[in-house]
Structure formats: C-alpha cells, structure tokens
Design an enzyme around this catalytic site. Sequence first.
Site, PDB file in Angstrom:
ATOM      1  N   ARG A   1      13.815 -73.371  -3.066  1.00 14.00           N
ATOM      2  CA  ARG A   1      13.882 -74.499  -2.141  1.00 14.00           C
ATOM      3  C   ARG A   1      15.087 -75.369  -2.449  1.00 14.00           C
ATOM      4  O   ARG A   1      15.524 -76.169  -1.638  1.00 14.00           O
ATOM      5  CB  ARG A   1      12.634 -75.407  -2.238  1.00 14.00           C
ATOM      6  CG  ARG A   1      11.296 -74.781  -1.932  1.00 14.00           C
ATOM      7  CD  ARG A   1      11.271 -74.064  -0.635  1.00 14.00           C
ATOM      8  NE  ARG A   1      11.520 -72.639  -0.842  1.00 14.00           N
ATOM      9  CZ  ARG A   1      11.863 -71.793   0.112  1.00 14.00           C
ATOM     10  NH1 ARG A   1      12.026 -72.225   1.333  1.00 14.00           N
ATOM     11  NH2 ARG A   1      12.090 -70.523  -0.156  1.00 14.00           N
TER      12      ARG A   1
ATOM     13  N   GLU B   1       7.500 -64.164   9.255  1.00 13.01           N
ATOM     14  CA  GLU B   1       6.688 -64.181   8.026  1.00 13.01           C
ATOM     15  C   GLU B   1       5.742 -62.988   7.952  1.00 13.01           C
ATOM     16  O   GLU B   1       4.538 -63.148   7.702  1.00 13.01           O
ATOM     17  CB  GLU B   1       5.857 -65.473   7.947  1.00 13.01           C
ATOM     18  CG  GLU B   1       6.650 -66.750   8.055  1.00 13.01           C
ATOM     19  CD  GLU B   1       7.275 -67.187   6.743  1.00 13.01           C
ATOM     20  OE1 GLU B   1       7.411 -66.342   5.808  1.00 13.01           O
ATOM     21  OE2 GLU B   1       7.655 -68.362   6.645  1.00 13.01           O
TER      22      GLU B   1
ATOM     23  N   GLN C   1       8.245 -63.594  -1.178  1.00 11.56           N
ATOM     24  CA  GLN C   1       7.684 -64.892  -0.824  1.00 11.56           C
ATOM     25  C   GLN C   1       6.261 -64.773  -0.315  1.00 11.56           C
ATOM     26  O   GLN C   1       5.774 -65.631   0.422  1.00 11.56           O
ATOM     27  CB  GLN C   1       8.557 -65.575   0.229  1.00 11.56           C
ATOM     28  CG  GLN C   1       9.902 -65.996  -0.319  1.00 11.56           C
ATOM     29  CD  GLN C   1      10.664 -66.860   0.660  1.00 11.56           C
ATOM     30  OE1 GLN C   1      10.330 -68.018   0.873  1.00 11.56           O
ATOM     31  NE2 GLN C   1      11.689 -66.288   1.271  1.00 11.56           N
TER      32      GLN C   1
ATOM     33  N   LYS D   1      16.604 -66.294   8.132  1.00 11.10           N
ATOM     34  CA  LYS D   1      15.528 -65.529   8.743  1.00 11.10           C
ATOM     35  C   LYS D   1      15.205 -66.012  10.165  1.00 11.10           C
ATOM     36  O   LYS D   1      15.169 -65.219  11.109  1.00 11.10           O
ATOM     37  CB  LYS D   1      14.304 -65.696   7.837  1.00 11.10           C
ATOM     38  CG  LYS D   1      12.996 -65.311   8.384  1.00 11.10           C
ATOM     39  CD  LYS D   1      11.946 -65.525   7.299  1.00 11.10           C
ATOM     40  CE  LYS D   1      11.648 -67.009   7.074  1.00 11.10           C
ATOM     41  NZ  LYS D   1      10.637 -67.528   8.007  1.00 11.10           N
TER      42      LYS D   1
END
Length: 738
Positions: free
Chosen positions: A620, A238, A268, A53
Amino acid sequence: MGSAVPHLYNAGSATGVVMDVTHILDPLNDRQREAVTAPVGPALVLAGAGSGKTRVLVHRAAWLIEAEGVSPHGLLAVTFTNKAASEMRGRISELLGSSAGAAWIGTFHGLCHRLLRMHWQAAGLPQSFQILDSDDQQRLIKRVIRSLDADENRWVPREVQWFINNRKDEGLRAANLHPDDETEHEFKRIYAAYETTCDRAGVVDFAELLLRVQETLIRDPDLLGHYQRRFRHLLVDEFQDTNEIQYAWLKLLSGDGAQPFVVGDDDQSIYRWRGAKVENLQRFQRDFPNTRLVRLEQNYRSTGNILAAANGLITHNQGRLGKELWTEGSEGSPVHVFGGFDERDEAEFVVDKVKAWVDHGGRRDEIAVLYRSNAQSRVFEEMFINERIPYRVYGGLRFFERQEVKDALAYLRLVQSRDDDTSFERVVNVPTRGIGSRTVELIREYARDNATTLWRAAIALTGGDLSSRAANSVQAFLSQIEAMAVAVKGLPMHEQAEHVIAAAQLEAHYRSREKGERGEARVENLGELVNAARGFQYEEEGLTPMDAFLAHAALEAGEGQAAAWEDCVQMMTLHSAKGLEFPVVFICGLEDGLFPHQRTMTDPEGLEEERRLFYVGMTRAMRELYLCYAEQRRLHGMEAYSEPSRFLGEVPRELLEEVRPRMNVSRPVAMRYGGGGALAGDDAGTGLSLGQRVGHPKFGEGIVVTVEGHGAHARVQVNFEAEGSKWLVLQYANLEVL
DNA sequence: GGTCACTCTATTTTT
DNA sequence: TAGAGTGACC
C-alpha cells in the site's frame, strides 16, 4: 509508454470503420496494452499490486466497445464491492465519453439481485421479496434454533450462520447434505428449517441471491440461453476472491460462447477464510483452455526498496503463480522498523512521525495506520485525540446497519411485505406497546405449528387464544401497520419514511430510552434516513421505488463513518486497506500472535494467508513504510509479551533500517527477528512444547498453551486444572515436566 | 417490562 | 478492558 502516432484500429468486422483508439491505448504500458487488446477470447491477467489492474479492466471494456464494436448491452462487469463497481462504471463512461448505460456493471450480489427482481416468478420468489443482511440473518437463525428446541449453547447462532453460508457458497442446499455424524445432522436440520422459514417469509440472504440465480438459470434453459447470448463479454475484477458459487455462476453464464476476461492476483488473496478460492485462477486456465495469460509486474506505486521488501517476504509462500514486482522509479528510503516498549510507545512513535510529516508540508490523509484487528485502533485514537491530530477510522457500524435505522426500515418493510418475519419480530414491541416476550412466544408457536408467518399467526391469535389485553395490543400493532400502508400509498418515498417514523413514534422512543447525545444522535439518523430516501435514485424497472430503496439499504450498507471533510490520518485494518494506496504507511502490532494472528499460526495455509495480508499492507505504501511492534502489549486487559513478528525476519535485512534501536536490548539487532522465528509447537529452546503436561508447586497440574520467547526470558501460558490459565516466566516458574 | 449485576469472550468483512 | 448477553429482581 504512449506514442505520438495515433493508434488506428479497424473497428470490428461489422462496421468496417477505422477508429482512433489512441485515448484507450496511449496511457498503457506494453503489458497492459497486450492485455487490453488481447483478441476476443478468454484471458487471465495476473496483476500485481499497483500494476494498473483497474485501468486494464476499464480500458478493456472501452476497447471492446470502441475497437471491437461490442455493444455495451453485451457487456457484464463484476466486482466485489459497490465502490469498485461504481468506480469502474464511472471510469468506463469517462473513457468512452458517453455512458456505459446498457452494460451491466455491479457486484455479484447486486447483479444477482437484479436478475431475481426481473425473474422473480421463475425464481419462485414473491415479487416483494426482501433481503436479509447478516445481522437479520443471525437473528432469524437464532429464532429457528429456538423453535426447533435445539440447545442454543451447543448450536451457536453465529456458527450455524457460518455453516449455512458456507454451504450456500458451495452451492449446497440442506437437501444436498449427507451428514456423517450427529453434529452435521443437527446442522442440516437447522439449515432446512431456516430455508423453510425464509421461503415462507419471502426473504433472501446474501448467499441466497447467488444460489437462487444459479438454480433458476439451470432450471430454465431458455432464460439461461437468453443471458448466455446476451453477455458475450464478461469482465471480472479481483478474481482471486471468487468463491465456489461465484465461479460456477460465471462459468454457467459463459456457456460455450462467452469470453471471460478476468483480473486477479494470487498474492493478494486474503479472503480464504470466507470461502474465496485462489485455486480458481488455475481452474480458470483449465476450464478455458485457450486462455491468454498476461502478467502485469511493473508497479507504479511504491519505491524500489518497498517492492524489494514485499517481494522478499512473499517468496516465503509456496505454490505461488509467480510474479515479481519491479519499478522504474527510485529506490527510496529503506523500510523503517520500530520496536516499541509497549503499545503506547508504538503509538507515540507514530504520532511523532505524523507530526514530522505534517511539519514538512505533508497532508495527514497521506498517512495510513494499518493494523491486524480493529481493537488496536484504540490506543492510536486516544493518542491522536490527546495530540489533537484529526483521524478517521474506517470500518465499524455503517449507516443502514444502525439500530434505529434498521427499526425504521423494518416498519417500511412490513408495510411493503407483511410476511417478512424478521421485520415483524424486530418491531412488534418497538416502541414497547405491551407485547411482551410471552405474547411473542405464543405468536411464534402458532406460526410454527401452522406453518405460517408471524403476521398471519398474529391475526389468527387476536381472534383466539390470547388474553384480551395481549390481543388488544397485538391488534393495535396490526392495525397500525395496515394504517401506515394505507396512509403511505402513492407518497414519494421520503414522505413514506417520514410518515412511518412519525406514526411509530420512533423519535420519542429513542429520546426517552437514551437520554442526551446518544438518543439525539439516533433521532438525527432517522432524519438522515428520510434524506437518504429523498435523494435515492433508482433505475431498475419492474420494482417499486420502495423495494428498490430497501434493497439498496441491504446491499449497500453505506459508509462506515461520515465522510471526512477534514484532512485526517487514515486508520484501518489491513483487510480494508486492500486496493488503496498511501504515501506513508505504518503497519503496527507486528508481533507473533497478533500478526500473524494466534489463530492462524498453527495452520500452514492460514499462515500463508497472513503473509499475503502483510504483503498487501506493505504494497500500500508509496514512499515511506514503517513496520512497528511492541515488546509488551495490553491485550484483553492483560499484559502480554511477545516476539516481533516472524514476518519481520522474512524481509531481506539489508532493506530494513532500525529506527531508534532500543538501548536496553542485549541481543544484537540482527538477531532480534532473525530466521523466520519459531514455529508454533517448537520448543524455542525452552524444553517445553505446546500441549505439554506440566506441574507447578502452587498451581498444580496443567497444560502448556503458549510458549513465548527463548531461554530464561521465555514466558509460558499454562492452563491449570484447578487455577485456570496463568502466564509464567519460565525462569522462576519451577515447572516440572510430567 | 425495565434495570442491574453477573458471566463470558475476545480476527479479518463484503454483500 | 469492554461489550454483549442473560437471569434475577422489582
């Protein structure tokens, strides 16, 4: 990925120069390249975890500049955290081989702050306005509540703060509210009084930074037009975390001409509770009809099994935009599940695995221990200390939030801006100088009655209604600040800080108040503050260095812990793990009630957010993922029993591998966390439901608040009218359903 | 104005 | 269990 042939691009119509953009395109996969080279126009990149991203954003910026001939001057890139902003700036410069100088890259708050400093007059602010952090804000609200003679028990400052910030995030002033009932009415009254107090004192809270810019731009079409023409290219990171006002802000700035390029991941989205609106992703597509949508689903981080597990889990959420991560990498090991007896058992397990990892040549900082709430770190810390395993806990008190640092800053702020009530209140009597609560109360009263600030009220009162002793003390304080202002004038910042700290005798104050290490640590932090001032680089024009430094202190509170010089195990909440990656990840405390958290379980939306949080945690992990739970756990000083998290049952079973299955568990492993678990309100086979009235032979009547477990093993928490809340094992409790 | 004992409460967090 | 906040008391 990359090709051997250089990518040549006809750079922007303006220049007609053919550019070599190989360095921009080569490191990208097809999808990423599609996003980066999308024709100038609105674009939405749905970027899954670990799909590159940030890389896409950075390369898009470079692409716009080098290939499309866009001047950095016309570029605005927004992030949520300072860390993300500086990373983006750094990486863009690196890619360009030159500084991205003229581009505006920063956080929403940072950029708005910049605008307000440049246009303080248009915004109706004093030139030296100060920024309130949330702690300052809460104190101020508390004071406002008191000044209104409102009941502090009913109007809890925290809640009022929450209310005000939420309204501001929705773009609403007190004047815009139309209360339906008494409660809302009172909220509105406090909000309005708070607004007045802030205006008078020349202070601005975080939410205000955004709201004020929004209002200023709307009020001043010339200013708005100027920025709309300037920033034709908006990059947003984001995007799923944007709230109402941030979205409105972007839209306003876009006007008709700008080309927002936004990156986000609905899976997310974990900040709904603080106002983030995932819906903004869809709204964006509606508001910008020609939006080009690109999905990034190839993951470069995790093994196949970890991804499959995460994918499997997240499909339990409704209304997703839809995305499935995949990898070209290997399957890797299965996801390990460990069920401990209690939290110590869980921690011991982690310790063992950490040791094993290190013994096999791994580094400790490749390991992360993730948990839902901060309190869970304790057991791990104790265990790590015993075992002499270095660790680092993220989060917690940041440098500029420390009491002693804030006290010193308050002096500096008062010197800078006498009307800053928050700072006045903070240090009038620190160190104690004989200005007691009675005197301060009189000053407040005078300020309120005469619609003025504490500073001015204090001046007025020294000539009037105070007892001579109090008046002398107040006068001494006022003179001291004035003397500081004179003494400090023209000095470099760190010397200003030094002077103020010395003149206020803060060191002696902390040394005498807290003997030993704690006091000494505070004194050291004061020294650190001087160092921070010395090393502070400011580039904003039109703002004194000190104002810049003070704003920096509020906007960027600094690191939570001193930088780890040692190779440490990383510990943090799942929330703070977002955006990071680790070879080995432990997600701990996977129990119903803890994760998903009790307070989210009754609300389907809340539960989905918890699930996304779990998804964030899982993704993660690069190589090894451990999911841990305890059957019994000490919580708030009481033993609590709970079922393994329902989320465990939502991960495809074939991807899981039970580590050291407990021998004393009679249920077959497959049954342990099967089928999504019982929903809150379900009777779980106990015949009881939440809210049920029951009678107990000894405790009398009460209401069932919690049901845990099944059948005879089930435990219930009953809130008894006479005896308060009790945990009971159903089998022995002899409860009578009423 | 400072200390001590008592009560109350108990996600997640950046700016 | 622990931390914050409050009120009584010296």
